[in-house]
Design a protein around this motif. Structure first.
Motif, mmCIF file in Angstrom:
data_model
loop_
_atom_site.group_PDB
_atom_site.id
_atom_site.type_symbol
_atom_site.label_atom_id
_atom_site.label_comp_id
_atom_site.label_asym_id
_atom_site.label_seq_id
_atom_site.Cartn_x
_atom_site.Cartn_y
_atom_site.Cartn_z
ATOM 1 N N ARG A 110 41.292 19.435 23.170
ATOM 2 C CA ARG A 110 41.754 18.614 24.295
ATOM 3 C C ARG A 110 42.227 19.486 25.452
ATOM 4 N NH1 ARG A 110 46.402 16.613 26.283
ATOM 5 N NH2 ARG A 110 46.329 14.540 27.265
ATOM 6 N N ALA A 111 42.927 20.578 25.144
ATOM 7 C CA ALA A 111 43.405 21.474 26.207
ATOM 8 C C ALA A 111 42.238 22.098 26.959
ATOM 9 C CB ALA A 111 44.302 22.559 25.599
ATOM 10 N N ALA A 112 41.126 22.382 26.260
ATOM 11 C CA ALA A 112 39.972 22.977 26.922
ATOM 12 C C ALA A 112 39.356 21.995 27.918
ATOM 13 C CB ALA A 112 38.948 23.407 25.876
ATOM 14 N N LEU A 113 39.212 20.737 27.524
ATOM 15 C CA LEU A 113 38.654 19.755 28.456
ATOM 16 C C LEU A 113 39.596 19.504 29.627
ATOM 17 C CD1 LEU A 113 36.870 19.196 25.831
ATOM 18 C CD2 LEU A 113 36.533 16.931 26.842
ATOM 19 N N LEU A 114 40.893 19.562 29.366
ATOM 20 C CA LEU A 114 41.865 19.389 30.446
ATOM 21 C C LEU A 114 41.762 20.531 31.454
ATOM 22 C CD1 LEU A 114 44.100 17.332 31.155
ATOM 23 C CD2 LEU A 114 45.725 18.868 30.015
ATOM 24 N N ALA A 115 41.559 21.754 30.948
ATOM 25 C CA ALA A 115 41.426 22.902 31.845
ATOM 26 C C ALA A 115 40.159 22.800 32.689
ATOM 27 C CB ALA A 115 41.418 24.197 31.033
ATOM 28 N N VAL A 116 39.082 22.366 32.087
ATOM 29 C CA VAL A 116 37.833 22.216 32.837
ATOM 30 C C VAL A 116 37.971 21.170 33.931
ATOM 31 C CG1 VAL A 116 35.432 21.469 32.623
ATOM 32 C CG2 VAL A 116 36.403 22.985 30.911
ATOM 33 N N ARG A 117 38.736 20.124 33.665
ATOM 34 C CA ARG A 117 38.897 19.065 34.655
ATOM 35 C C ARG A 117 39.818 19.476 35.795
ATOM 36 N NH1 ARG A 117 42.523 13.910 33.316
ATOM 37 N NH2 ARG A 117 44.073 15.499 33.858
ATOM 38 N N ASP A 118 40.938 20.144 35.487
ATOM 39 C CA ASP A 118 41.990 20.362 36.483
ATOM 40 C C ASP A 118 41.883 21.673 37.240
ATOM 41 O OD1 ASP A 118 42.964 17.936 35.691
ATOM 42 O OD2 ASP A 118 44.566 18.751 34.425
ATOM 43 N N ASP A 119 41.106 22.634 36.747
ATOM 44 C CA ASP A 119 40.988 23.896 37.468
ATOM 45 C C ASP A 119 40.204 23.677 38.767
ATOM 46 O OD1 ASP A 119 41.127 26.903 37.608
ATOM 47 O OD2 ASP A 119 38.941 26.607 37.633
ATOM 48 N N PRO A 120 40.731 24.141 39.937
ATOM 49 C CA PRO A 120 40.029 23.893 41.207
ATOM 50 C C PRO A 120 38.652 24.553 41.282
ATOM 51 C CG PRO A 120 42.325 24.523 41.593
ATOM 52 C CD PRO A 120 42.060 24.771 40.147
ATOM 53 N N GLU A 121 38.482 25.682 40.618
ATOM 54 C CA GLU A 121 37.189 26.361 40.685
ATOM 55 C C GLU A 121 36.143 25.691 39.808
ATOM 56 O OE1 GLU A 121 37.196 30.576 40.295
ATOM 57 O OE2 GLU A 121 39.180 30.794 41.210
ATOM 58 N N LEU A 122 36.578 25.056 38.729
ATOM 59 C CA LEU A 122 35.638 24.337 37.869
ATOM 60 C C LEU A 122 35.527 22.876 38.298
ATOM 61 C CD1 LEU A 122 36.571 25.822 34.373
ATOM 62 C CD2 LEU A 122 34.705 26.494 35.890
ATOM 63 N N ALA A 123 36.642 22.171 38.340
ATOM 64 C CA ALA A 123 36.720 20.801 38.871
ATOM 65 C C ALA A 123 35.645 19.886 38.290
ATOM 66 C CB ALA A 123 36.625 20.821 40.394
ATOM 67 N N CYS A 124 35.503 19.914 36.968
ATOM 68 C CA CYS A 124 34.515 19.048 36.317
ATOM 69 C C CYS A 124 35.140 17.668 36.136
ATOM 70 C CB CYS A 124 34.078 19.652 34.988
ATOM 71 S SG CYS A 124 33.085 21.148 35.164
ATOM 72 N N ASP A 125 34.996 16.854 37.155
ATOM 73 C CA ASP A 125 35.646 15.548 37.179
ATOM 74 C C ASP A 125 34.808 14.442 36.545
ATOM 75 O OD1 ASP A 125 33.757 15.896 39.152
ATOM 76 O OD2 ASP A 125 34.776 14.631 40.626
ATOM 77 N N TYR A 126 33.567 14.744 36.193
ATOM 78 C CA TYR A 126 32.674 13.712 35.666
ATOM 79 C C TYR A 126 32.383 13.993 34.195
ATOM 80 C CZ TYR A 126 28.522 10.827 34.982
ATOM 81 O OH TYR A 126 27.621 9.916 34.509
ATOM 82 N N PHE A 127 32.714 13.018 33.335
ATOM 83 C CA PHE A 127 32.391 13.113 31.914
ATOM 84 C C PHE A 127 30.997 12.533 31.705
ATOM 85 C CE2 PHE A 127 32.065 11.230 27.724
ATOM 86 C CZ PHE A 127 32.509 12.232 26.890
ATOM 87 N N ASP A 128 30.079 13.374 31.203
ATOM 88 C CA ASP A 128 28.697 12.941 31.032
ATOM 89 C C ASP A 128 28.467 12.344 29.645
ATOM 90 O OD1 ASP A 128 26.038 12.490 31.382
ATOM 91 O OD2 ASP A 128 25.417 14.583 31.387
ATOM 92 N N TRP A 129 28.663 13.122 28.582
ATOM 93 C CA TRP A 129 28.442 12.607 27.236
ATOM 94 C C TRP A 129 29.174 13.462 26.220
ATOM 95 C CZ3 TRP A 129 26.276 16.340 24.221
ATOM 96 C CH2 TRP A 129 25.430 17.270 24.823
ATOM 97 N N LEU A 130 29.335 12.906 25.017
ATOM 98 C CA LEU A 130 29.907 13.604 23.869
ATOM 99 C C LEU A 130 29.136 13.174 22.633
ATOM 100 C CD1 LEU A 130 33.593 14.257 22.966
ATOM 101 C CD2 LEU A 130 32.142 13.104 21.299
ATOM 102 N N SER A 131 28.810 14.138 21.793
ATOM 103 C CA SER A 131 28.117 13.832 20.551
ATOM 104 C C SER A 131 28.401 14.952 19.550
ATOM 105 C CB SER A 131 26.606 13.677 20.791
ATOM 106 O OG SER A 131 25.966 13.184 19.622
ATOM 107 N N ALA A 132 27.590 15.047 18.509
ATOM 108 C CA ALA A 132 27.800 16.064 17.473
ATOM 109 C C ALA A 132 26.456 16.528 16.942
ATOM 110 C CB ALA A 132 28.668 15.515 16.339
ATOM 111 N N VAL A 133 26.493 17.661 16.241
ATOM 112 C CA VAL A 133 25.312 18.229 15.584
ATOM 113 C C VAL A 133 25.707 18.559 14.149
ATOM 114 C CG1 VAL A 133 23.597 20.071 15.592
ATOM 115 C CG2 VAL A 133 24.490 19.198 17.764
#
Length: 250
Positions: free
Chosen positions: A42-65
């Motif tokens: 969860r902390a990793a996804l939070l960092a990807v969302r909130d970091d200004p240089e990454l700013a990944c504000d759109y969740f595309d999909w989640l699955s498993a292998v």
């Protein structure tokens, strides 16, 4: 940012967590792929969302292998609508206890994806308030996207009732046939097929005993065939009719 830069940036943000950055295939559509332990998921996804240089504000999909004995890889794809780059986050959970934190509080759009992954792979998402079945009926047993699960329902489990002409709950009728392309019991996965569910031709390993093969007589060698017996020629079979000069009788 290039995929390599995205990966390095996320690894730096997650330090001292041991994260590994690689680049997926796809040439022009390649993505930074970062493997993290399941605990800081969860902390990793939070960092990807909130970091200004990454700013990944759109969740595309989640699955498993399903990686069999190695466990399950939970994978999420995130995208930045501002910087036009994406990242694949991946965490491996053990097969015996497949549990990882829910990220619905970070990306609300992950709710359905986590429900589907829970349903198809049997992975629990801690903190998800509603892991109800999403695609399958409530009485369905098993997780269809696990590699040990045989997809053909008539092979994985005996059919409960009469669904086709000749079938009945009491048995008998038409013999079940294993669908084309479905492996025989014991040839796929780790869960044995129940007896009587494998279909015809499975023998002692499960399913209906195989029919004995009918022996065909050996073909004689060339030239060794007995001569054919000619048909008996009766009066009606003589195409020449009465001999010449023979008069009919009255």
């Amino acid at each position: 940012m290039t995929p390599e830069e995205v990966g390095r940036r996320l690894v730096t943000l997650l330090a001292p967590v041991e994260a590994t950055a690689t680049v997926s295939g796809g040439q022009a559509h390649s993505r930074a792929t970062v493997d993290v332990p399941p605990q800081p998921w969860r902390a990793a996804l939070l960092a990807v969302r909130d970091d200004p240089e990454l700013a990944c504000d759109y969740f595309d999909w989640l699955s498993a292998v399903d990686e069999l004995a190695e466990g399950f890889d939970v994978v999420a794809h995130l995208w930045s609508t501002t910087h036009r780059h994406g990242v694949l986050l991946r965490a491996r959970v053990p097969r015996a206890t497949p549990t990882i934190d829910s990220v619905v509080s970070v990306y609300p759009g992950a709710a359905w994806h986590e429900r589907e992954t829970h349903e198809m792979f049997g992975i629990d998402f801690a903190g998800h308030a509603d892991l109800r079945p999403l695609l399958l009926p409530p009485e369905f047993e098993g997780h269809p996207l696990r590699k040990e699960f045989v997809l053909a329902s008539r092979v994985a489990k005996p059919w409960p009732g009469a669904k086709e002409p000749g079938e009945s709950e009491a048995g008998g009728g038409r013999r079940p046939i294993r669908p084309s392309g479905v492996p025989a019991p014991g040839e796929w996965g780790v869960v044995p097929t129940p007896a009587g569910a494998g279909g015809a031709g499975e023998g002692p390993r499960g399913g209906t005993p195989a029919r004995p093969a009918r022996e065909r007589p050996a073909r004689p060698a060339p030239g060794a065939r007995p001569p054919r017996t000619p048909r008996s020629a009766g009066p009606a079979a003589d195409p020449a009719g009465p001999e010449a000069g023979e008069e009919g009788t009255t």
